[in-house]
Design an enzyme around this catalytic site. Sequence first.
Site, mmCIF file in Angstrom:
data_model
loop_
_atom_site.group_PDB
_atom_site.id
_atom_site.type_symbol
_atom_site.label_atom_id
_atom_site.label_comp_id
_atom_site.label_asym_id
_atom_site.label_seq_id
_atom_site.Cartn_x
_atom_site.Cartn_y
_atom_site.Cartn_z
ATOM 1 N N SER A 194 95.670 61.586 78.877
ATOM 2 C CA SER A 194 95.671 62.945 79.487
ATOM 3 C C SER A 194 96.937 62.706 80.571
ATOM 4 C CB SER A 194 94.160 62.852 80.419
ATOM 5 O OG SER A 194 94.252 63.927 81.225
ATOM 6 N N HIS A 195 97.108 64.035 81.089
ATOM 7 C CA HIS A 195 98.263 64.109 81.952
ATOM 8 C C HIS A 195 97.789 63.656 83.309
ATOM 9 C CE1 HIS A 195 100.390 66.456 78.908
ATOM 10 N NE2 HIS A 195 101.371 66.550 79.870
ATOM 11 N N SER A 196 96.346 63.663 83.615
ATOM 12 C CA SER A 196 95.613 63.400 84.954
ATOM 13 C C SER A 196 95.047 62.196 84.678
ATOM 14 C CB SER A 196 94.924 64.539 85.211
ATOM 15 O OG SER A 196 94.097 63.992 86.189
#
Length: 131
Positions: free
Chosen positions: A8-10
């Site tokens: 995930s980007h986060s």
Amino acid sequence: MVNIVIVSHSKRLAQGLMELASQMKSDDCQIALAAGIDDPDNPIGTDAAKIMAAIEEVYSPDGVVVMVDLGSAILSAETALELLDPAISERVRISRAPLVEGTIGAVVAASGGDSLEGVLAEADLAYSLKG
């Protein structure tokens, strides 16, 4: 057992999903995170080296399914596969399923002892069920 990598980007998003998925998995199913980048001022993003390390962390001869959140995460995951030893990368699949639903499906299938292709199919089924 097939294991799972969440990309995930986060980091916070991935940690929350791991918390949820951990409620559905058997003790033998491993989940690793490769989320965010190591930049405190701009932590959103993906890192192919981090993805490669996560795959190596949970690798088993049964395989690894990589779950991704957005399109550029697919590119980072594909780059990670190119960096891996070919003997490992041939047992890794990237799912394009919706991240939450696909991860839950993959974890349940893996925990039930499904094959690599079965776990991938279960993750990808989430796409058609939501559509």
